[in-house]
Design a protein around this motif. Structure first.
Motif, PDB file in Angstrom:
ATOM      1  N   GLU A 144       0.844  -1.190   0.000  1.00 14.47           N
ATOM      2  CA  GLU A 144       0.000   0.000   0.000  1.00 14.47           C
ATOM      3  C   GLU A 144       0.879   1.239   0.000  1.00 14.47           C
ATOM      4  N   ILE A 145       0.512   2.190  -0.831  1.00 14.65           N
ATOM      5  CA  ILE A 145       1.238   3.446  -0.935  1.00 14.65           C
ATOM      6  C   ILE A 145       0.474   4.496  -0.139  1.00 14.65           C
ATOM      7  N   ILE A 146       1.167   5.198   0.737  1.00 13.67           N
ATOM      8  CA  ILE A 146       0.531   6.199   1.595  1.00 13.67           C
ATOM      9  C   ILE A 146       1.323   7.503   1.502  1.00 13.67           C
ATOM     10  N   ILE A 147       0.650   8.566   1.049  1.00 14.89           N
ATOM     11  CA  ILE A 147       1.263   9.898   1.104  1.00 14.89           C
ATOM     12  C   ILE A 147       0.620  10.627   2.271  1.00 14.89           C
ATOM     13  N   ASN A 148       1.413  10.901   3.274  1.00 10.75           N
ATOM     14  CA  ASN A 148       0.873  11.450   4.514  1.00 10.75           C
ATOM     15  C   ASN A 148       0.599  12.946   4.374  1.00 10.75           C
ATOM     16  N   VAL A 149      -0.670  13.302   4.256  1.00 15.46           N
ATOM     17  CA  VAL A 149      -1.039  14.723   4.221  1.00 15.46           C
ATOM     18  C   VAL A 149      -1.829  15.117   5.471  1.00 15.46           C
ATOM     19  N   MET A 150      -1.912  14.192   6.417  1.00 16.09           N
ATOM     20  CA  MET A 150      -2.588  14.494   7.677  1.00 16.09           C
ATOM     21  C   MET A 150      -1.827  15.590   8.405  1.00 16.09           C
ATOM     22  N   PRO A 151      -2.508  16.641   8.875  1.00 13.13           N
ATOM     23  CA  PRO A 151      -1.815  17.736   9.576  1.00 13.13           C
ATOM     24  C   PRO A 151      -1.035  17.224  10.781  1.00 13.13           C
ATOM     25  N   GLN A 152       0.133  17.769  10.985  1.00 14.01           N
ATOM     26  CA  GLN A 152       0.947  17.384  12.132  1.00 14.01           C
ATOM     27  C   GLN A 152       0.317  17.901  13.419  1.00 14.01           C
ATOM     28  N   ALA A 153       0.376  17.086  14.458  1.00 16.08           N
ATOM     29  CA  ALA A 153      -0.164  17.503  15.753  1.00 16.08           C
ATOM     30  C   ALA A 153       0.655  18.661  16.312  1.00 16.08           C
ATOM     31  N   VAL A 154      -0.045  19.613  16.912  1.00 14.28           N
ATOM     32  CA  VAL A 154       0.639  20.739  17.543  1.00 14.28           C
ATOM     33  C   VAL A 154       1.267  20.263  18.839  1.00 14.28           C
ATOM     34  N   THR A 155       2.489  20.669  19.074  1.00 14.04           N
ATOM     35  CA  THR A 155       3.142  20.276  20.317  1.00 14.04           C
ATOM     36  C   THR A 155       3.747  21.493  20.991  1.00 14.04           C
ATOM     37  N   ASP A 156       3.754  21.434  22.296  1.00 14.70           N
ATOM     38  CA  ASP A 156       4.593  22.335  23.059  1.00 14.70           C
ATOM     39  C   ASP A 156       5.941  21.611  23.112  1.00 14.70           C
ATOM     40  N   LYS A 157       6.836  21.984  23.943  1.00 16.29           N
ATOM     41  CA  LYS A 157       8.067  21.202  24.027  1.00 16.29           C
ATOM     42  C   LYS A 157       7.758  19.869  24.700  1.00 16.29           C
ATOM     43  N   TYR A 158       8.486  18.830  24.298  1.00 12.25           N
ATOM     44  CA  TYR A 158       8.294  17.527  24.906  1.00 12.25           C
ATOM     45  C   TYR A 158       8.981  17.485  26.263  1.00 12.25           C
ATOM     46  N   PRO A 159       8.465  16.677  27.200  1.00 13.78           N
ATOM     47  CA  PRO A 159       9.134  16.569  28.507  1.00 13.78           C
ATOM     48  C   PRO A 159      10.540  15.964  28.375  1.00 13.78           C
ATOM     49  N   LYS A 160      10.665  14.832  27.699  1.00 14.54           N
ATOM     50  CA  LYS A 160      11.979  14.272  27.347  1.00 14.54           C
ATOM     51  C   LYS A 160      12.006  13.969  25.860  1.00 14.54           C
ATOM     52  N   CYS A 161      10.935  13.378  25.363  1.00 14.40           N
ATOM     53  CA  CYS A 161      10.818  13.041  23.942  1.00 14.40           C
ATOM     54  C   CYS A 161       9.335  12.882  23.630  1.00 14.40           C
ATOM     55  N   ALA A 162       9.026  12.544  22.396  1.00 15.83           N
ATOM     56  CA  ALA A 162       7.628  12.433  21.962  1.00 15.83           C
ATOM     57  C   ALA A 162       6.940  11.193  22.499  1.00 15.83           C
ATOM     58  N   LEU A 163       7.677  10.297  23.169  1.00 18.22           N
ATOM     59  CA  LEU A 163       7.109   9.028  23.623  1.00 18.22           C
ATOM     60  C   LEU A 163       6.862   8.963  25.131  1.00 18.22           C
ATOM     61  N   CYS A 164       7.515   9.789  25.913  1.00 14.88           N
ATOM     62  CA  CYS A 164       7.437   9.685  27.374  1.00 14.88           C
ATOM     63  C   CYS A 164       6.008   9.878  27.878  1.00 14.88           C
ATOM     64  N   ARG A 165       5.703   9.220  28.979  1.00 10.29           N
ATOM     65  CA  ARG A 165       4.359   9.274  29.540  1.00 10.29           C
ATOM     66  C   ARG A 165       3.946  10.699  29.888  1.00 10.29           C
ATOM     67  N   GLU A 166       4.924  11.530  30.215  1.00 11.01           N
ATOM     68  CA  GLU A 166       4.624  12.910  30.595  1.00 11.01           C
ATOM     69  C   GLU A 166       3.985  13.717  29.469  1.00 11.01           C
ATOM     70  N   ASN A 167       3.936  13.154  28.250  1.00 11.57           N
ATOM     71  CA  ASN A 167       3.264  13.851  27.148  1.00 11.57           C
ATOM     72  C   ASN A 167       1.762  13.964  27.381  1.00 11.57           C
ATOM     73  N   GLU A 168       1.212  13.063  28.183  1.00 15.01           N
ATOM     74  CA  GLU A 168      -0.207  13.108  28.497  1.00 15.01           C
ATOM     75  C   GLU A 168      -0.537  14.471  29.113  1.00 15.01           C
ATOM     76  N   GLY A 169      -1.369  15.247  28.434  1.00 13.48           N
ATOM     77  CA  GLY A 169      -1.773  16.540  28.962  1.00 13.48           C
ATOM     78  C   GLY A 169      -1.009  17.722  28.392  1.00 13.48           C
ATOM     79  N   TYR A 170       0.091  17.470  27.644  1.00 16.90           N
ATOM     80  CA  TYR A 170       0.807  18.584  27.026  1.00 16.90           C
ATOM     81  C   TYR A 170      -0.040  19.222  25.925  1.00 16.90           C
TER      82      TYR A 170
END
Length: 469
Positions: A144-170
């Motif tokens: 399957e070919i996928i061209i990702n045009v889905m808008p990127q999620a808005v982020t504030d700064k990450y606590p350590k990285c995009a995966l850490c549990r502390e992202n909940e609520g950012y």
């Protein structure tokens, strides 16, 4: 002012997100505060609230009001997340409900969490549907070919990285909900991914911010994660090699999914038996990459074998593969089905004497492939969506093609196709031809990841006491 719209949203929260009636007043006040509305009069919800399967239509007039009145976050998605958080269960409540359900029926619990993530708008299927996506039909296997045009999620700064549990609520993730589980005596967390490249795509993440461990440790955890997701799912890992298509190698994590991917749909093309592990079912997979699949009911034995296989591969060299001990790497996929652990180990290398692929194809996809690509979901860059439309105008003669014009999108691809099709063609043919070309290029790039064919694989396997049946 927005009495009806907020009332509809509260009703949706009650019917779809388990919002308690006693919490509705507080939820309404939180939403009014976000919108800087001073008064609210509850109203009977309309039919629209009763039939909604996602919050988007109910949110639309509220977000339009917020944009008109220049409320912060109206345009970047963060206000939407904050509003949804007001009508959702608390993180602890989601975690407790998941754990209670999982103890009785793990698949029901996983399905519930996915449904809750969709209904909360965190996994936005309307946004996912915006991706350009098609199945390559005339190839060896239906990638399957996928061209990702889905808008990127808005982020504030990450606590350590995009995966850490502390992202909940950012910022932008207020409606994110994760659940906890134990993997190898460690706390791990699980949630579903915003980008659904394959059905029910999720990520299971070490609760501690740390790198992937040894090969054996990683494989043990991968198998335990396969236990967690159950027989309808799979878990997989990108490489620990930075140039091997890895993503966020600084935080140990695995991708998960609930669909038989193109690679996993493929059966064996050859069967093998190990002299040291004769009880392990084993074979190579009929796939573009070099994939060795094996299975056994004992976690310890199957992981022990996998560790030996990968350790041997990491140090392997021959006349084609000039490896100094650092250039060979792997991807791993694991499933737990019918009491057996099934591993698919993808052997990969940056040490092959031949180049990956002609540079002309870098217009379509450059760089190393991730495990998502290897599985048969070929994710292409966002810019390609508009570039393909622009290229069609040269293929159908709407615009004149100048080989020396460096501004022409996908110039090398257009030049190649104009020669192949003998000049310009109709608009429909141009669209079909450019799609066929993308399909063919993606197949060639995927095939270029193979490090062995049936004959050159023999010496490597024989060095491990493995013979073809």
């Amino acid at each position: 002012m927005l009495d009806q719209e907020i009332s509809n949203l509260l009703a949706y929260g009650q019917s779809s997100l388990l919002l308690d009636e006693l919490d509705c007043n507080q939820a309404a006040r939180r939403i009014c505060n976000m919108l800087k509305i001073t008064s609210f009069t509850p109203m009977e919800p309309t039919e629209e609230a009763d039939v909604a399967s996602s919050p988007n239509a109910l949110l639309a007039p509220i977000l339009a009001y917020a944009a008109e009145n220049k409320i912060a976050g109206a345009d970047d998605g963060s206000l939407k997340a904050e509003i949804m958080d007001a009508i959702m269960l608390k993180p602890s409540e989601v975690n407790d409900l998941f754990a209670d359900t999982y103890s009785v029926n793990k698949q029901k619990a996983l399905d519930w969490l996915y449904d809750y993530s969709v209904k909360s708008g965190y996994v936005d299927m309307d946004e996912c549907a915006k991706n350009d996506r098609w199945e390559a039909k005339e190839l060896k296997s239906k990638i399957e070919i996928i061209i990702n045009v889905m808008p990127q999620a808005v982020t504030d700064k990450y606590p350590k990285c995009a995966l850490c549990r502390e992202n909940e609520g950012y910022k932008g993730r207020a409606n994110m909900r994760v659940v906890s589980t134990d993997i190898g005596d460690e706390e791990w967390i699980f949630d579903y991914a915003r980008h659904q490249y394959f059905d029910k795509q999720g990520v299971i993440i070490n609760g501690e911010h740390k790198k992937m461990g040894s090969v054996k440790e990683t494989l043990e955890k991968l198998a335990l994660a396969a236990d967690f997701v159950g027989p309808e799912g799979f878990v997989c890992t990108d490489s620990d090699y930075e140039n091997g298509g890895a993503q966020n190698i600084m935080h140990e994590h695995f991708k998960t999914g609930y669909r038989t991917t193109p690679m996993l749909r493929q059966g064996y093309d050859k069967r093998y038996k190990s002299q040291e592990y004769p009880y392990i079912e084993m074979g190579t997979v009929d796939w573009y990459s070099t994939v060795i699949r094996f299975a056994h009911s004992s976690l310890d034995k199957v992981v022990e074998f996998a560790d030996k296989l990968i350790s041997a591969w990491k140090s392997y060299s021959d006349e084609r593969i000039v490896n100094d001990g650092t250039k060979n790497f792997y991807n791993a996929v694991c499933r737990k089905m019918n009491g057996k652990y099934y591993f698919d180990i993808v052997l990969r290398s940056m040490a092959l004497k031949r180049p990956r692929m002609a540079a002309d194809y870098d217009e379509i996809k450059a760089g190393a492939l991730s495990i998502t690509d290897i599985l048969g979901y070929f994710v292409l860059p966002t810019k390609l969506s508009e570039e393909l439309k622009g290229a069609q105008l040269y293929l159908d003669g709407t615009l004149a093609f100048d080989v020396n014009d460096k501004k022409i999108p996908l110039a090398k691809t257009v030049e190649r196709l104009l020669k192949a099709q003998g000049g310009t063609v109709s608009k429909l043919e141009a669209k079909l031809n450019i799609h066929d070309e993308v399909d063919a290029v993606c197949e060639k790039i995927l095939a270029s990841t193979a490090v062995f064919d049936a004959e050159t694989l023999k010496p490597f396997l024989e060095s491990l006491g493995i013979r073809e049946l």
